[in-house]
Design a protein around this motif. Sequence first.
Motif, PDB file in Angstrom:
ATOM      1  N   ALA A 101       0.807  -1.225   0.000  1.00  0.00           N
ATOM      2  CA  ALA A 101       0.000   0.000   0.000  1.00  0.00           C
ATOM      3  C   ALA A 101       0.839   1.274   0.000  1.00  0.00           C
ATOM      4  O   ALA A 101       0.336   2.339  -0.339  1.00  0.00           O
ATOM      5  CB  ALA A 101      -0.950  -0.004   1.192  1.00  0.00           C
ATOM      6  N   LYS A 102       2.124   1.171   0.350  1.00  0.00           N
ATOM      7  CA  LYS A 102       2.995   2.352   0.319  1.00  0.00           C
ATOM      8  C   LYS A 102       3.482   2.663  -1.091  1.00  0.00           C
ATOM      9  O   LYS A 102       4.110   3.675  -1.323  1.00  0.00           O
ATOM     10  CB  LYS A 102       4.181   2.152   1.255  1.00  0.00           C
ATOM     11  N   GLN A 103       3.160   1.805  -2.039  1.00  0.00           N
ATOM     12  CA  GLN A 103       3.588   1.983  -3.429  1.00  0.00           C
ATOM     13  C   GLN A 103       2.415   2.207  -4.376  1.00  0.00           C
ATOM     14  O   GLN A 103       2.542   2.034  -5.579  1.00  0.00           O
ATOM     15  CB  GLN A 103       4.384   0.754  -3.889  1.00  0.00           C
ATOM     16  N   VAL A 104       1.249   2.580  -3.860  1.00  0.00           N
ATOM     17  CA  VAL A 104       0.067   2.781  -4.700  1.00  0.00           C
ATOM     18  C   VAL A 104       0.069   4.200  -5.262  1.00  0.00           C
ATOM     19  O   VAL A 104       0.233   5.171  -4.522  1.00  0.00           O
ATOM     20  CB  VAL A 104      -1.236   2.509  -3.909  1.00  0.00           C
ATOM     21  N   GLY A 105      -0.113   4.296  -6.568  1.00  0.00           N
ATOM     22  CA  GLY A 105      -0.243   5.583  -7.239  1.00  0.00           C
ATOM     23  C   GLY A 105      -1.674   5.781  -7.686  1.00  0.00           C
ATOM     24  O   GLY A 105      -2.479   4.847  -7.692  1.00  0.00           O
ATOM     25  N   ILE A 106      -1.996   6.999  -8.074  1.00  0.00           N
ATOM     26  CA  ILE A 106      -3.352   7.321  -8.545  1.00  0.00           C
ATOM     27  C   ILE A 106      -3.231   7.961  -9.918  1.00  0.00           C
ATOM     28  O   ILE A 106      -2.318   8.745 -10.166  1.00  0.00           O
ATOM     29  CB  ILE A 106      -4.097   8.238  -7.537  1.00  0.00           C
ATOM     30  N   GLU A 107      -4.144   7.613 -10.828  1.00  0.00           N
ATOM     31  CA  GLU A 107      -4.096   8.120 -12.203  1.00  0.00           C
ATOM     32  C   GLU A 107      -5.481   8.548 -12.628  1.00  0.00           C
ATOM     33  O   GLU A 107      -6.481   7.944 -12.264  1.00  0.00           O
ATOM     34  CB  GLU A 107      -3.596   7.006 -13.134  1.00  0.00           C
ATOM     35  N   GLY A 108      -5.531   9.634 -13.397  1.00  0.00           N
ATOM     36  CA  GLY A 108      -6.794  10.087 -13.946  1.00  0.00           C
ATOM     37  C   GLY A 108      -6.582  10.968 -15.161  1.00  0.00           C
ATOM     38  O   GLY A 108      -5.564  11.644 -15.286  1.00  0.00           O
ATOM     39  N   ALA A 115      -9.597  14.982 -10.376  1.00  0.00           N
ATOM     40  CA  ALA A 115      -9.914  14.183  -9.190  1.00  0.00           C
ATOM     41  C   ALA A 115      -8.651  13.561  -8.599  1.00  0.00           C
ATOM     42  O   ALA A 115      -8.513  13.480  -7.373  1.00  0.00           O
ATOM     43  CB  ALA A 115     -10.937  13.099  -9.542  1.00  0.00           C
ATOM     44  N   ALA A 116      -7.729  13.119  -9.448  1.00  0.00           N
ATOM     45  CA  ALA A 116      -6.472  12.552  -8.953  1.00  0.00           C
ATOM     46  C   ALA A 116      -5.652  13.623  -8.223  1.00  0.00           C
ATOM     47  O   ALA A 116      -5.035  13.348  -7.191  1.00  0.00           O
ATOM     48  CB  ALA A 116      -5.676  11.938 -10.094  1.00  0.00           C
ATOM     49  N   LEU A 117      -5.666  14.860  -8.736  1.00  0.00           N
ATOM     50  CA  LEU A 117      -4.979  15.965  -8.047  1.00  0.00           C
ATOM     51  C   LEU A 117      -5.590  16.207  -6.670  1.00  0.00           C
ATOM     52  O   LEU A 117      -4.873  16.359  -5.675  1.00  0.00           O
ATOM     53  CB  LEU A 117      -5.092  17.253  -8.866  1.00  0.00           C
ATOM     54  N   VAL A 118      -6.913  16.254  -6.615  1.00  0.00           N
ATOM     55  CA  VAL A 118      -7.601  16.480  -5.343  1.00  0.00           C
ATOM     56  C   VAL A 118      -7.317  15.323  -4.388  1.00  0.00           C
ATOM     57  O   VAL A 118      -7.079  15.530  -3.197  1.00  0.00           O
ATOM     58  CB  VAL A 118      -9.119  16.668  -5.565  1.00  0.00           C
ATOM     59  N   ASP A 123      -4.885  13.173   0.541  1.00  0.00           N
ATOM     60  CA  ASP A 123      -4.423  11.891   1.069  1.00  0.00           C
ATOM     61  C   ASP A 123      -2.970  11.659   0.654  1.00  0.00           C
ATOM     62  O   ASP A 123      -2.693  11.229  -0.462  1.00  0.00           O
ATOM     63  CB  ASP A 123      -5.320  10.758   0.568  1.00  0.00           C
ATOM     64  N   GLN A 124      -2.059  11.941   1.563  1.00  0.00           N
ATOM     65  CA  GLN A 124      -0.630  11.844   1.272  1.00  0.00           C
ATOM     66  C   GLN A 124      -0.132  10.402   1.231  1.00  0.00           C
ATOM     67  O   GLN A 124       1.032  10.155   0.946  1.00  0.00           O
ATOM     68  CB  GLN A 124       0.181  12.646   2.294  1.00  0.00           C
ATOM     69  N   ARG A 125      -0.991   9.427   1.478  1.00  0.00           N
ATOM     70  CA  ARG A 125      -0.568   8.027   1.417  1.00  0.00           C
ATOM     71  C   ARG A 125      -0.298   7.573  -0.014  1.00  0.00           C
ATOM     72  O   ARG A 125       0.429   6.611  -0.229  1.00  0.00           O
ATOM     73  CB  ARG A 125      -1.629   7.116   2.038  1.00  0.00           C
ATOM     74  N   PHE A 126      -0.875   8.239  -1.014  1.00  0.00           N
ATOM     75  CA  PHE A 126      -0.612   7.857  -2.401  1.00  0.00           C
ATOM     76  C   PHE A 126       0.834   8.221  -2.739  1.00  0.00           C
ATOM     77  O   PHE A 126       1.270   9.348  -2.510  1.00  0.00           O
ATOM     78  CB  PHE A 126      -1.588   8.537  -3.362  1.00  0.00           C
ATOM     79  N   ALA A 127       1.557   7.243  -3.282  1.00  0.00           N
ATOM     80  CA  ALA A 127       2.992   7.417  -3.523  1.00  0.00           C
ATOM     81  C   ALA A 127       3.282   8.336  -4.697  1.00  0.00           C
ATOM     82  O   ALA A 127       4.286   9.046  -4.697  1.00  0.00           O
ATOM     83  CB  ALA A 127       3.648   6.055  -3.757  1.00  0.00           C
ATOM     84  N   ILE A 128       2.416   8.334  -5.693  1.00  0.00           N
ATOM     85  CA  ILE A 128       2.660   9.102  -6.911  1.00  0.00           C
ATOM     86  C   ILE A 128       1.333   9.330  -7.619  1.00  0.00           C
ATOM     87  O   ILE A 128       0.379   8.584  -7.420  1.00  0.00           O
ATOM     88  CB  ILE A 128       3.662   8.366  -7.837  1.00  0.00           C
ATOM     89  N   GLY A 129       1.296  10.354  -8.430  1.00  0.00           N
ATOM     90  CA  GLY A 129       0.101  10.611  -9.228  1.00  0.00           C
ATOM     91  C   GLY A 129       0.468  10.802 -10.684  1.00  0.00           C
ATOM     92  O   GLY A 129       1.506  11.398 -10.991  1.00  0.00           O
ATOM     93  N   TYR A 130      -0.345  10.279 -11.566  1.00  0.00           N
ATOM     94  CA  TYR A 130      -0.187  10.535 -12.998  1.00  0.00           C
ATOM     95  C   TYR A 130      -1.420  11.325 -13.413  1.00  0.00           C
ATOM     96  O   TYR A 130      -2.521  10.793 -13.451  1.00  0.00           O
ATOM     97  CB  TYR A 130      -0.072   9.235 -13.795  1.00  0.00           C
ATOM     98  N   ILE A 131      -1.222  12.592 -13.661  1.00  0.00           N
ATOM     99  CA  ILE A 131      -2.312  13.505 -13.965  1.00  0.00           C
ATOM    100  C   ILE A 131      -2.284  13.757 -15.466  1.00  0.00           C
ATOM    101  O   ILE A 131      -1.342  14.359 -15.983  1.00  0.00           O
ATOM    102  CB  ILE A 131      -2.152  14.836 -13.193  1.00  0.00           C
ATOM    103  N   SER A 132      -3.304  13.317 -16.166  1.00  0.00           N
ATOM    104  CA  SER A 132      -3.338  13.424 -17.625  1.00  0.00           C
ATOM    105  C   SER A 132      -4.399  14.430 -18.058  1.00  0.00           C
ATOM    106  O   SER A 132      -5.577  14.263 -17.755  1.00  0.00           O
ATOM    107  CB  SER A 132      -3.649  12.042 -18.220  1.00  0.00           C
TER     108      SER A 132
END
Length: 178
Positions: A101-108, A115-118, A123-132
Amino acid sequence: MEFGLSREFLAAMAKRFPQFAAGGPGASGPHGNSRCWHALGYAEYVPTSVQPDNGADLTEASSPCQQGKAAQARRLGALRAWAWGASRALDYFETDPAVDAKQVGIEGHSRYGKAALVTMAYDQRFAIGYISSSGEAGAKLYRHIFGEEIATWRTGEYHWMAGNFLKYDGPLSVPIFR
């Protein structure tokens, strides 16, 4: 974890555009031919299962942050409700021993990029975000001396933002330095 589209929406699109529904050679994702999916996990979260993508239903959502609280719902907006749902999915991942769970990213993409930015902001637990292509009111500057103004949102996607967002409508009042 990807913000994804509902099965109903995908079925409607497949009916309307059958040439895009088949997938075929070179398709990516967990059901395509890409080898990387064997080493990585993939989860798709359908945010409209938490909050519909329209303003009429802001008080009839399933998330506790929205249920029956019209004033709070108007203040939060759909993007925040969708982020709340993504955080609940991450809560589940933390209980699953097969997931780091420490390596989960969010993409949108597009509205789901917003929504991925928000989600990452709350929630700082997400390791990375891919914002498209998060577009207007997304990752790019919104208030400037040219281009689309907030008033355009009053007739369309106003429900994505918190109600206070519309208070920033009008001409730019910041002095321009030369």
